[in-house]
Design an enzyme around this catalytic site. Structure first.
Site, short mmCIF file in Angstrom:
data_model
loop_
_atom_site.label_atom_id
_atom_site.label_comp_id
_atom_site.label_asym_id
_atom_site.label_seq_id
_atom_site.Cartn_x
_atom_site.Cartn_y
_atom_site.Cartn_z
N LYS A 31 0.76 -1.16 0.16
CA LYS A 31 0.05 -0.05 -0.15
C LYS A 31 0.67 1.27 0.02
O LYS A 31 1.92 1.15 0.25
CB LYS A 31 -0.70 -0.05 1.17
CG LYS A 31 -1.89 -1.35 1.24
CD LYS A 31 -2.86 -1.28 2.45
CE LYS A 31 -3.79 -2.29 2.38
NZ LYS A 31 -4.71 -2.35 3.61
N TYR A 69 -12.16 -2.66 -3.20
CA TYR A 69 -12.84 -2.60 -1.63
C TYR A 69 -14.30 -2.44 -1.71
O TYR A 69 -14.87 -1.97 -0.71
CB TYR A 69 -12.30 -1.17 -1.21
CG TYR A 69 -10.71 -1.50 -0.52
CD1 TYR A 69 -10.54 -2.83 0.09
CD2 TYR A 69 -9.83 -0.59 -0.88
CE1 TYR A 69 -9.26 -2.82 0.73
CE2 TYR A 69 -8.44 -0.89 -0.21
CZ TYR A 69 -8.18 -2.02 0.42
OH TYR A 69 -6.96 -2.00 0.86
N ASN A 81 -1.89 -0.28 7.18
CA ASN A 81 -1.43 -1.44 7.44
C ASN A 81 -0.56 -2.37 6.57
O ASN A 81 -0.40 -3.51 6.45
CB ASN A 81 -2.46 -2.30 7.94
CG ASN A 81 -3.60 -2.68 7.14
OD1 ASN A 81 -3.50 -2.22 5.96
ND2 ASN A 81 -4.77 -3.13 7.58
N HIS A 122 -1.73 -5.67 1.58
CA HIS A 122 -3.05 -6.04 1.01
C HIS A 122 -2.87 -7.45 0.54
O HIS A 122 -1.77 -7.90 -0.21
CB HIS A 122 -3.91 -5.28 0.13
CG HIS A 122 -5.20 -6.20 -0.54
ND1 HIS A 122 -6.40 -6.12 0.20
CD2 HIS A 122 -5.15 -6.91 -1.38
CE1 HIS A 122 -7.13 -6.99 -0.37
NE2 HIS A 122 -6.58 -7.62 -1.39
N GLU A 177 -9.47 -10.00 -7.53
CA GLU A 177 -8.39 -8.87 -7.71
C GLU A 177 -7.19 -9.22 -8.55
O GLU A 177 -6.98 -8.06 -9.07
CB GLU A 177 -8.10 -8.81 -6.12
CG GLU A 177 -9.19 -8.57 -5.24
CD GLU A 177 -8.77 -8.96 -3.59
OE1 GLU A 177 -7.42 -9.34 -3.31
OE2 GLU A 177 -9.50 -8.50 -2.64
P1 DAT Z 1 -7.56 -6.93 5.38
O1 DAT Z 1 -6.92 -6.05 4.79
O2 DAT Z 1 -6.97 -7.71 6.52
O3 DAT Z 1 -8.35 -8.00 4.50
P2 DAT Z 1 -10.60 -5.87 5.52
O4 DAT Z 1 -10.69 -6.64 4.45
O5 DAT Z 1 -11.45 -6.31 6.67
O6 DAT Z 1 -8.81 -6.40 6.29
O7 DAT Z 1 -10.41 -4.51 5.60
C1 DAT Z 1 -9.73 -3.63 4.37
C2 DAT Z 1 -8.82 -2.71 4.95
O8 DAT Z 1 -9.73 -1.60 5.52
C3 DAT Z 1 -8.00 -2.97 6.01
O9 DAT Z 1 -6.92 -3.46 5.50
C4 DAT Z 1 -7.84 -1.74 6.84
C5 DAT Z 1 -9.13 -1.05 6.76
N1 DAT Z 1 -10.19 -1.44 7.65
C6 DAT Z 1 -10.44 -2.51 8.32
N2 DAT Z 1 -11.44 -2.17 9.15
C7 DAT Z 1 -11.11 -1.10 9.77
C8 DAT Z 1 -11.67 -0.29 10.72
N3 DAT Z 1 -12.28 -0.90 11.82
N4 DAT Z 1 -11.52 1.16 10.76
C9 DAT Z 1 -10.33 1.67 9.96
N5 DAT Z 1 -10.28 0.87 8.69
C10 DAT Z 1 -10.31 -0.21 8.78
MG MG Z 2 -9.77 -7.88 2.87
#
Ligand code: DAT
Ligand code: MG
Length: 149
Positions: A9, A49, A112, A115, A126
């Site tokens: 990212k 997303y 974080n 991805h 994706e």
């Molecule tokens: P991952 O990236 O582990 O697959 P995800 O698909 O649930 O996690 O979410 C996509 C991204 O969105 C994640 O990398 C960071 C952001 N995100 C997820 N939950 C969040 C939250 N509660 N508050 C802020 N950002 C969040």
């Molecule tokens: Mg995810």
């Protein structure tokens, strides 16, 4: 062999972590089959997303992923999807174990670093969103016999 979509990212790129992150996947024994350095458009970010469209953090997430270049990649290997997820660690770096990418390099959930696809369906979606099929390189990794029994 299974393929998974991985992206470094904008925070990972800005912080100079591209080499370190790629090195982890290489050392693990996964095989790189596609890679590009790109700016993600708003349209691509919305599609990528899409599952989070209704979430309160969606707008920030799209702004963040389009805020600077990302390294988009496809890695291949046995159980590549779950292997990459394990190597990345939990979504919130605070909860991610030491030794994982997010555990070692992150602090905030919205920064974080990486991805990785979370399952076979998202991996297929994706990979197809970010790459043409002609951009996926079919090659033989000569050390494969030393990685797989
Ligand atoms: P991952 O990236 O582990 O697959 P995800 O698909 O649930 O996690 O979410 C996509 C991204 O969105 C994640 O990398 C960071 C952001 N995100 C997820 N939950 C969040 C939250 N509660 N508050 C802020 N950002 C969040
Ligand atoms: Mg995810």
């Amino acid at each position: 062999m299974e393929k998974t979509f991985v992206a470094i990212k904008p925070d990972g790129v800005q912080r100079g972590l591209i080499g370190k992150i790629i090195s982890r996947f290489e050392k693990k024994g996964l095989k790189l089959v596609a890679m590009k350095f790109i700016l993600v458009t708003n349209e691509l970010a919305q599609k990528h997303y899409g599952e989070h469209k209704e979430k309160p953090f969606f707008k920030n997430l799209v702004e963040f992923i389009t805020s600077g270049p990302v390294v988009a990649m496809v890695w291949e290997g046995k159980n590549a999807i779950s292997t990459v997820r394990k190597m990345m660690g939990k979504t919130n770096p605070f909860d991610a174990e030491d030794g994982t990418i997010r555990g070692d390099y992150g602090i905030d959930i919205g920064r974080n670093v990486v991805h990785g696809s979370d399952g076979p369906q998202s991996a297929e979606k994706e990979i197809n969103l970010f790459f043409e099929s002609s951009e996926i390189v079919d090659w033989k990794q000569d050390i494969q016999n030393w990685i797989y029994e």
